[in-house]
Each structure stands twice: as structure tokens, then as C-alpha cells.
Write a protein that holds these residues in place. Structure first.
Motif, PDB file in Angstrom:
ATOM      1  N   UNK A  71       0.850  -1.197   0.000  1.00 12.05           N
ATOM      2  CA  UNK A  71       0.000   0.000   0.000  1.00 12.05           C
ATOM      3  C   UNK A  71       0.880   1.240   0.000  1.00 12.05           C
ATOM      4  N   UNK A  72       0.480   2.271  -0.762  1.00  9.16           N
ATOM      5  CA  UNK A  72       1.170   3.557  -0.803  1.00  9.16           C
ATOM      6  C   UNK A  72       2.599   3.375  -1.337  1.00  9.16           C
ATOM      7  N   UNK A  73       3.617   3.647  -0.530  1.00 10.91           N
ATOM      8  CA  UNK A  73       4.995   3.433  -0.989  1.00 10.91           C
ATOM      9  C   UNK A  73       5.245   1.951  -1.244  1.00 10.91           C
ATOM     10  N   UNK A  74       4.491   1.097  -0.536  1.00 12.40           N
ATOM     11  CA  UNK A  74       4.560  -0.335  -0.802  1.00 12.40           C
ATOM     12  C   UNK A  74       4.008  -0.689  -2.170  1.00 12.40           C
ATOM     13  N   UNK A  75       3.006   0.053  -2.645  1.00  9.64           N
ATOM     14  CA  UNK A  75       2.470  -0.172  -3.991  1.00  9.64           C
ATOM     15  C   UNK A  75       3.505   0.196  -5.045  1.00  9.64           C
ATOM     16  N   UNK A  76       4.230   1.266  -4.826  1.00 10.17           N
ATOM     17  CA  UNK A  76       5.344   1.673  -5.684  1.00 10.17           C
ATOM     18  C   UNK A  76       6.374   0.547  -5.769  1.00 10.17           C
ATOM     19  N   UNK A  77       6.657  -0.065  -4.624  1.00  8.81           N
ATOM     20  CA  UNK A  77       7.576  -1.203  -4.563  1.00  8.81           C
ATOM     21  C   UNK A  77       7.051  -2.380  -5.381  1.00  8.81           C
ATOM     22  N   UNK A  78       5.749  -2.687  -5.231  1.00  7.86           N
ATOM     23  CA  UNK A  78       5.149  -3.809  -5.955  1.00  7.86           C
ATOM     24  C   UNK A  78       5.309  -3.632  -7.460  1.00  7.86           C
ATOM     25  N   UNK A  79       4.951  -2.442  -7.960  1.00  4.47           N
ATOM     26  CA  UNK A  79       5.047  -2.190  -9.395  1.00  4.47           C
ATOM     27  C   UNK A  79       6.482  -2.322  -9.884  1.00  4.47           C
ATOM     28  N   UNK A  80       7.451  -1.864  -9.096  1.00  3.61           N
ATOM     29  CA  UNK A  80       8.851  -1.984  -9.503  1.00  3.61           C
ATOM     30  C   UNK A  80       9.332  -3.434  -9.463  1.00  3.61           C
ATOM     31  N   UNK A  81       8.883  -4.211  -8.485  1.00  2.80           N
ATOM     32  CA  UNK A  81       9.274  -5.620  -8.419  1.00  2.80           C
ATOM     33  C   UNK A  81       8.746  -6.386  -9.625  1.00  2.80           C
ATOM     34  N   UNK A  82       7.496  -6.116 -10.006  1.00  2.00           N
ATOM     35  CA  UNK A  82       6.929  -6.803 -11.161  1.00  2.00           C
ATOM     36  C   UNK A  82       7.577  -6.349 -12.462  1.00  2.00           C
ATOM     37  N   UNK A  83       8.067  -5.107 -12.486  1.00  4.00           N
ATOM     38  CA  UNK A  83       8.684  -4.557 -13.695  1.00  4.00           C
ATOM     39  C   UNK A  83      10.115  -5.046 -13.884  1.00  4.00           C
ATOM     40  N   UNK A  84      10.851  -5.171 -12.790  1.00  3.26           N
ATOM     41  CA  UNK A  84      12.297  -5.401 -12.900  1.00  3.26           C
ATOM     42  C   UNK A  84      12.753  -6.777 -12.428  1.00  3.26           C
ATOM     43  N   UNK A  85      11.847  -7.596 -11.895  1.00  2.00           N
ATOM     44  CA  UNK A  85      12.229  -8.953 -11.493  1.00  2.00           C
ATOM     45  C   UNK A  85      11.170  -9.935 -11.989  1.00  2.00           C
ATOM     46  N   UNK A  86      11.506 -11.206 -11.898  1.00  2.00           N
ATOM     47  CA  UNK A  86      10.567 -12.266 -12.259  1.00  2.00           C
ATOM     48  C   UNK A  86      10.344 -13.214 -11.083  1.00  2.00           C
ATOM     49  N   UNK A  87      10.406 -12.648  -9.878  1.00  2.00           N
ATOM     50  CA  UNK A  87      10.282 -13.452  -8.664  1.00  2.00           C
ATOM     51  C   UNK A  87       8.833 -13.730  -8.291  1.00  2.00           C
ATOM     52  N   UNK A  88       7.907 -12.927  -8.813  1.00  2.00           N
ATOM     53  CA  UNK A  88       6.506 -13.037  -8.406  1.00  2.00           C
ATOM     54  C   UNK A  88       5.619 -13.267  -9.625  1.00  2.00           C
ATOM     55  N   UNK A  89       4.566 -14.065  -9.416  1.00  2.00           N
ATOM     56  CA  UNK A  89       3.639 -14.344 -10.503  1.00  2.00           C
ATOM     57  C   UNK A  89       2.710 -13.164 -10.762  1.00  2.00           C
ATOM     58  N   UNK A  90       2.405 -12.404  -9.709  1.00  2.00           N
ATOM     59  CA  UNK A  90       1.492 -11.266  -9.842  1.00  2.00           C
ATOM     60  C   UNK A  90       1.684 -10.341  -8.653  1.00  2.00           C
ATOM     61  N   UNK A  91       1.003  -9.192  -8.685  1.00  2.00           N
ATOM     62  CA  UNK A  91       1.115  -8.238  -7.594  1.00  2.00           C
ATOM     63  C   UNK A  91      -0.160  -7.459  -7.392  1.00  2.00           C
ATOM     64  N   UNK A  92      -0.337  -6.936  -6.169  1.00  2.00           N
ATOM     65  CA  UNK A  92      -1.486  -6.109  -5.818  1.00  2.00           C
ATOM     66  C   UNK A  92      -0.939  -4.800  -5.263  1.00  2.00           C
ATOM     67  N   UNK A  93      -1.269  -3.690  -5.935  1.00  2.00           N
ATOM     68  CA  UNK A  93      -0.751  -2.369  -5.569  1.00  2.00           C
ATOM     69  C   UNK A  93      -1.911  -1.456  -5.191  1.00  2.00           C
ATOM     70  N   UNK A  94      -1.865  -0.895  -3.987  1.00  2.00           N
ATOM     71  CA  UNK A  94      -2.988  -0.134  -3.449  1.00  2.00           C
ATOM     72  C   UNK A  94      -2.582   1.308  -3.176  1.00  2.00           C
TER      73      UNK A  94
END
Length: 817
Positions: free
Chosen positions: A671-694
């Protein structure tokens, strides 16, 4: 709009569904399973408040989530000068309330009692004890506004004591205060209005202009934009300060105006009123408008005024207003006004030996103010002991430094440095100095040359253990007087001065019992249980397994997370799909980032999405450590992307180590700055199948004067801003993402358009995304309907994008779990 959620769907998700090419449709609020919904609706333990004499306990009940915003038909929310006004109640639109109160005496064998005369349906916007503990003031939300009520605790009856309606102070959001020395209250009232709302007339062009003035500012929301906005702002913000006796006699105090805050002096002879005045700014919130600090006598007549120019605050965490700030009464004497003035113009980049000046002005305000202290860091707080002793707290965030300085208010002499803390300090917690109140006065509890502190320590198992200490101000020796004992988590909330500090009250909780109040006796060790709040979440805690995980990043930084899972969902032949929830934190050293600790005896009272999803069958790693460390003096953000990947790799490895997680089916949420983190993790890594950004921010060019803990501007670090922006790198996203955002998000930097534009970019690039737009929700989500719908959305999304893993042999799972 309030009846539906606008769901903006990527067409790729809707193959075979008959929707328009725009890819959005309306959907009624959905709910998760009946069992989860019933858990969410379980009652919450009440908020407890001790009376000033510590003889009574007030219980305030409330709903975990609001069923609706307090907006009636024909009313609306106006966002003006950074304040969201509810046009019906004349309160902030996000104001929450309590729905029931009861009392009991602070003894072991007393029963609770209720109050006669209150409305059947209660919405309590605020409450305050009188100084003698005989009365409780209440601000009750009614059909046409907020009424002022008083409860007589002795007679157990309540009455409305003012015929009109309350307003609120725009900065402190205070509505009323008890007047020391009198059985009376001062309060902000809605003044008589000649018409329903002002007529703004014809629209006019608004001109913004600047000539060579350097005025960098954050991206504030809900600012004034026109003369019409100014008219509405004045209409809803203008208030009249009044006084009312308990017999109902009402009188005006000073002139009506836009009141930022107000406070009676400790002796009740004066009232400080902070008035906002023109010219208003279209670039800043009300907190930075020009103002007057007016001192009124108890009769309401003006004594003196301090003019405060428009506020300019330079960039930086250690920055401060360039004008006088933090006006407050000295709490240990009758009527002495204090405030702080930045000597460096508020700019942390300016090399200055002295940063702040602490001013003092004593009643009757016929002599010039005096400088009490000069600080080398930014002044944070002052704690008053007596006429000749006070403790000043100064801080400098960039170096994580805090100093406690002892000085003499009578002579302004700096006596000693009581304590120093920094990023390398071994102390887990600095501690909170304990104060005592006597009618309108407040002083530090000071006895035998020592002040008292409530502080958290770590035991050998890295478990957090609260203690009560006394600190001798001469020898600086600390003596531990009391310590929380397993299997409880306890901390001091009040000291009984009449018992010379031997008797005190603690808030106690355990794994299975929520917070209750207990009286402790130091000399005898005896204790008396004062309240008996019960565990309403036994079903949740019975099914949910909680385990603390500690693990290392590849560069040896120690990390931690809390693992939750439903023991009834655990199968020996199949690992569990996993959800990780995290929020990045900045540090200036690996040592400070790697501090790990646990709270093993705290009651699990929160109903986070994470826990409910764990109950639904997912393995959830909550509060996953995501430190971003400034390496060798550099800014943490210089290696932000590299470090979030390191953190994620370590978390995935830790998940694998549990033996119950399918590491090929992990989602990440924030959530918030954590959502920014989620979008960057999905953009720059392949560690996660999906993400939820709030409620995140994804385009850093829209926050050009800094974000979170980044204080360099876009023009200083364009490459960095571009590199860290998921919007600018949307073409690289290869994983599905679920986005949420509240339509009335008021938080600087996370404007609603951030998610709107990010989704539009993803849609235009053919990415898999879903955007859920939440009506009537701000940065934090508070409505029950929204919360239930989010649970439904997330569960549905995870079921779609986290495939159930293959059946495994039982021997491959970690039996130790």
C-alpha cells in the motif's frame, strides 16, 4: 457513484465477455465467503480512557469499519485548501466516531454503568474529561450538525448545553476544550448564516504567476483554485469561539474567523487563538496561509497579537517553517506562551551552528519575549519539570540523532546533556517521559531527583519487553523499577502520584486476551485487575498459525517476516500459494537496518487483509523486511531497485525454507509506498507471478520536488526519477497487476490520477491489469463495503493468477512447521 465500484478492466482479462472497447463496467459491491464476512463484522474491543484522577474508566465502542461515510442526501464533500469538508456536519469528511460509551470505577469489584439522557443512536466525534474528573464533554454528530453535550458522571445523566452546532479548528481539528479554574468549556461554533451557501457568480480566469522566486513544494491536493473556492472555504471554515458554563450561559470570545487552533492557558486566564487570514494561497494548504496568533483574556477581549507571515518550508526531512511555529502554552506555569523560530531559515542545507530558537513570553505580555534556548539540531519538544528545570528534545533525521538537553527556564542556562541517541545506539527505544496532570497543568513526574520513563527493551531472545525506569538527572543513572512479565505484554499508562509512584496502572495483553487495565503495586507486588475485555477473535486465532521468520539477505543484512497460515488448509502433499506484504524503509547503515525483534505476547487484534487471506488458504508472509540502505554515505534510492530485488530474493528463499510454500506461485502486495515497490518488483524482477498495488504513485515526474525520503528534485536526478518510475517503464512489465485507489485520496504524492494514468499506460501497451476505483475512500480504506469487496477482488485475482502447484510427496514438506 456511492452504490457501485467502477472497475476498469484490461480487455485482455475479459476475452469472451461482451463489453465495450473501453474495457470498463460497473459492478455492485461483492463480498467474500460468509465465514470471512462474519469474522470482519465481529465486535472490537473498546477504547479505554482513564479520568485525570485515575478513579474512573471510560469505555468507547466503535465499529471496526464504517458502514458508510457520514454523508446524508443533499450533502457533499468539498476539498478546499487541503481540508475535506462535510457540508452537512461542518466537520472533516473523514471524521470517525464512537457509537457507545459506558463507565466503571477503577477498582477490582466495580461494575460498568451507562448514562441517561443520551440519544438512542450515538455518533461521538470527540470526548474530553473535565480537569476534576466529574464531567465528560461530548461532541455528538446529529442530523443538522454536531451538538455539545456534557455527562455528569456523579448523577449519571447527560444534557445538551449549547443550542447551536460545533465547528472545528482546521489544524488541530479540535472542537472544544475545558476551561481550567471554571466549570465551563470553550468551543468553536458554526456562526449564524444568512444563506445556505454563497453564490460564486460567474467564473473568472485564475492567473498563476512567479518572478524568480524559488518555491519548491510537494504535490498537495485539494487546493483552492478560484474566488468561488475562497468563498466556499470561508463559508465552511469560519467559526466563532465561545464559552459556555455548565448552567448553559454562553458568551462570545474574540472575533469570528477561520480558526487554525485554540487552547486555554493552564490557569484559565487566557486563550490562544490562531486565526488564518488572507491572502490565501492557491499553491499551498491552509497550514501555510498567513495567520495571527491572538491572545484573549478570559473575558474574550484581545490582549496581544503575533503576526505570522505566509509559510515557506524548504525541501528536506530536517527542514522547518521559515516563520514562527509550534505556538504552545508552557504547561507547568499559569500563562507563558512559547514558540520556535528557525534561525537557519528552516533550510537544512544551510551551514548553521544554531538551528532553532525557543522563545518564551510571560503574561501579562507587556514585556518583550525572551529566548530560552538555542539548539544545534531541530527542536522537537520541550518537557517541563518546574520553574528551574526542563528537558528539551532536539533531533536531526539525516543522521538519526536525538539529544535530551536539561536546562533552567528561569536563567536559560543549559545544564547538561541527559541522553544521546543515534543510528549506532544500542538502546532499542529511547523511552517516553511520564507526565502527570493537575487541573490545567502538566509536568514531568519528578521525584528524588529523577524523571520516569516508559521504555521498550530487548531480552536475550530479541523479544520486546516494556519496562518502567527512573533516570537521575544528575548522575544519569537509570534504574529499572518494573518489567513486563511473560506471558503478558504490559506497559505503564498512569502513575498514582498520591502513592509516591508506588502504585501505577498498566495496559496488559497476552496472545489470547486483549488489552485490559491492571493496577500494580511496586513495594508489595500485588496487582488488581480493573477491566475484563474478552477475546472476540478466538475463532480466528484458533485456526491461524503465526510464526516469526528471521533470515539473511545475500549481503548479510538480517531480515524478518511474520508467516501466517490456516492450519486446516495445510496439506502434506501440496505446498501453499503465497502472498507477501511489504513496505520499504530507508536506513543509513546496515546495522540499523538489521535489527530484528518480536512481540510474542501481544494480542492479535487487527483484521488485516493479510490475516484474512491466510485464513482463506494462502500462506501469507506479512511485514516482510524491505530495507533500503544508504551505502557508503550515498542516498538509499541510488540502489533502490537493486536492494528491493535483494530483499525479495531473500524473502522467497525464506519462504522456500518453511517447506510449505510453493515458490513458483508467490504474489506481492503493498500500500502507498509499498504499492510503488510492488510495481517496480513486477517490472524489474521475475520473482513473483502477480502483484497487488494499493493507492500508490507510479510516475515520479508528477512528484518532481521529492517523494518519500528522496529530497533531490527531478531536475537534479532525472535519470533516477525515470529509472524508479513504473509508469516510465510500463513497457517492461510482464506480470499481471491488480490496482486499487481511493477516489478521494488526500495524501500528497499519491493522487488518484497516478493510478489512472498508470493503468491507461498498461492498457495501451496491452498488459494484463485490473483497476478498482473505490468511491468515498481516501488514502486509507475505512468503509466496510470497500473492505469486503477488496477481499473478494484479491482472492479472485490470486485464484486466477496463482495456479495450484503439483501434488508432492509428503516427505518434501518441512515437518518442523
Amino acid at each position: 457513484m456511492r452504490q457501485i465500484l467502477k472497475l476498469l478492466l484490461c480487455c485482455a482479462l475479459l476475452a469472451g465477455t461482451n463489453l465495450s472497447c473501453h474495457g470498463q463496467h460497473s459492478l455492485a459491491y461483492q463480498t467474500p465467503s460468509k465465514a470471512i464476512e462474519e469474522l470482519v463484522k465481529l465486535p472490537v474491543e473498546p477504547v479505554m480512557s482513564l479520568s485525570p484522577d485515575r478513579k474512573l474508566i471510560l469505555f468507547c465502542s466503535y465499529d471496526r469499519f464504517q458502514h458508510r461515510k457520514n454523508i446524508q442526501y443533499g450533502e457533499r464533500v468539498l476539498n478546499l485548501a487541503g481540508i475535506q469538508f462535510n457540508t452537512g456536519t461542518n466537520l472533516p469528511a473523514d471524521r470517525e466516531w464512537y457509537n457507545a460509551i459506558s463507565f466503571k470505577y477503577a477498582t477490582e469489584d466495580s461494575a460498568t454503568f451507562s448514562i441517561e439522557g443520551l440519544p438512542d443512536t450515538l455518533q461521538i466525534a470527540d470526548y474530553k474529561w473535565s480537569f476534576d474528573s466529574q464531567y465528560l464533554g461530548l461532541a455528538l454528530m446529529e442530523d443538522k450538525g454536531v451538538g455539545l453535550w456534557v455527562v455528569n458522571v456523579k448523577t449519571r445523566k447527560a444534557k445538551r448545553i449549547f443550542e447551536g452546532y460545533l465547528s472545528f479548528s482546521l489544524v488541530g481539528e479540535e472542537m472544544f476544550a475545558w476551561l481550567p479554574g471554571e466549570e465551563a468549556l470553550v468551543f468553536t461554533a458554526v456562526p449564524p448564516r444568512s444563506q445556505r451557501e454563497p453564490d460564486p457568480g460567474e467564473s473568472k480566469p485564475t492567473v498563476y504567476e512567479n518572478e524568480h522566486n524559488v518555491l519548491p513544494q510537494r504535490t498537495y491536493q485539494g487546493l483552492l483554485k478560484s474566488e468561488a473556492d475562497e468563498m466556499f472555504f470561508e463559508y465552511y471554515a469560519t467559526a466563532q469561539l465561545k464559552k459556555v458554563s455548565l448552567k448553559g450561559k454562553v458568551s462570545d470570545l474574540g472575533q469570528k474567523g477561520i480558526i487554525a487552533d485554540f487552547a486555554p492557558s493552564p490557569d484559565g486566564n487566557y486563550i490562544k487563538v490562531h486565526y488564518v487570514k488572507k491572502p490565501y494561497s492557491y499553491a499551498l494548504t491552509v497550514h501555510r496561509f498567513p495567520s495571527d496568533v491572538v491572545i484573549l483574556g478570559k473575558d474574550g477581549i484581545e490582549v496581544t497579537t503575533i503576526e505570522v507571515p505566509p509559510v515557506i518550508r524548504p525541501l528536506g526531512r530536517d527542514a522547518a517553517y521559515n516563520v514562527p511555529r509550534s505556538f504552545a502554552w508552557r504547561t507547568d506555569v499559569g500563562a507563558t506562551l512559547t514558540w520556535v523560530q528557525a534561525k537557519d531559515g528552516g533550510d537544512p542545507k544551510v551551514e548553521q551552528k544554531e538551528r532553532d530558537l525557543l522563545y518564551s513570553w510571560q503574561a501579562p505580555f507587556d514585556k518583550a519575549p525572551v529566548v530560552l534556548q538555542k539548539t544545534s539540531l531541530r527542536l522537537d519538544d520541550v518537557h517541563w519539570l518546574n520553574d528551574t528545570l526542563a528537558i528539551l528534545v532536539e533531533k536531526w533525521w539525516a543522521k538519526r540523532t536525538t539529544n535530551w538537553l536539561l536546562f533552567n527556564p528561569a536563567t536559560s542556562q543549559l545544564l547538561d546533556t541527559l541522553a544521546q541517541f543515534n543510528a549506532q545506539s544500542t538502546a532499542f527505544d529511547q523511552g517516553s517521559l511520564i507526565s502527570i496532570r493537575d487541573r490545567g497543568f502538566k509536568r514531568l513526574f519528578f521525584q528524588d531527583g529523577s524523571v520516569y520513563l516508559s521504555r521498550k527493551t530487548l531480552n536475550g531472545k530479541k523479544e520486546v519487553v516494556p519496562v518502567l525506569e527512573k533516570l537521575n538527572i544528575t548522575t544519569k543513572h537509570r534504574q529499572e523499577l518494573w518489567r513486563s512479565r511473560a506471558p503478558f505484554y504490559e506497559y505503564v499508562v498512569a502513575i498514582d502520584v498520591k502513592e509516591s509512584g508506588d502504585s501505577f496502572i498498566v495496559a496488559r495483553q497476552s496472545k489470547t486476551v486483549p488489552v485490559n487495565l491492571v493496577r500494580q503495586y511496586l513495594k508489595t507486588g500485588r496487582e488488581g485487575i480493573l477491566t475484563y475485555n474478552k477475546n472476540n477473535l478466538a475463532l480466528l486465532n484458533r485456526s491461524l498459525v503465526k510464526k516469526e521468520l528471521t533470515y539473511l539477505r545475500s549481503d548479510s543484512v538480517t531480515l524478518q517476516a511474520t508467516l501466517y497460515y490456516n492450519k486446516d488448509s495445510l496439506r502434506a502433499d501440496r505446498p501453499m500459494r503465497c502472498l507477501m506484504y511489504a513496505y520499504p524503509m530507508d536506513y543509513i547503515s546496515s546495522a540499523s537496518a538489521g535489527k530484528v525483534y518480536t512481540y510474542p505476547y501481544m494480542f492479535e487484534s487487527s483484521f488485516s487483509l493479510q490475516k484474512l487471506l491466510a485464513l482463506s488458504g494462502y500462506a501469507v508472509m506479512d511485514n516482510v523486511s524491505f530495507p533500503i540502505i544508504g551505502m557508503n554515505g550515498s542516498s538509499p534510492n541510488d540502489t533502490y531497485l537493486e536492494q528491493i530485488e535483494l530483499n525479495a530474493q531473500a524473502a522467497v528463499a525464506a519462504a522456500k525454507g518453511t517447506g510449505i510454500v510453493d515458490v513458483d506461485n508467490i504474489a506481492v502486495m503493498g500500500h502507498s509506498y509499498g504499492a510503488f515497490m510492488v510495481a517496480n518488483l513486477l517490472t524489474h524482477t521475475k520473482l513473483f507471478k502477480t502483484g497487488i498495488a494499493m493507492s500508490g504513485a507510479y510516475n515520479r515526474s508528477l512528484t518532481p520536488f521529492g517523494f518519500q525520503r528522496e529530497y533531490r528534485t527531478y531536475w537534479e536526478e532525472q535519470a533516477l526519477y525515470h529509472r524508479l518510475s513504473p509508469f516510465q517503464n510500463a513497457h517492461r512489465l510482464e506480470r499481471p497487476i491488480l490496482l486499487f485507489h481511493g477516489e478521494t485520496d488526500e495524501n500528497p504524492g499519491t493522487h488518484y490520477r497516478q493510478t489512472e494514468q498508470y493503468f491507461a499506460a498498461l492498457k495501451g501497451l496491452g498488459k494484463t491489469a485490473r483497476f478498482v476505483s473505490l468511491p468515498d475512500e481516501a488514502h486509507a480504506y475505512t468503509l466496510l463495503a470497500s473492505y469486503l469487496h477488496i477481499l473478494w477482488e484479491v482472492d479472485r485475482w490470486l485464484n486466477k493468477h496463482l495456479k495450484q502447484g503439483p501434488v508432492l510427496r509428503a516427505a518434501t514438506l518441512n515437518d518442523g512447521m
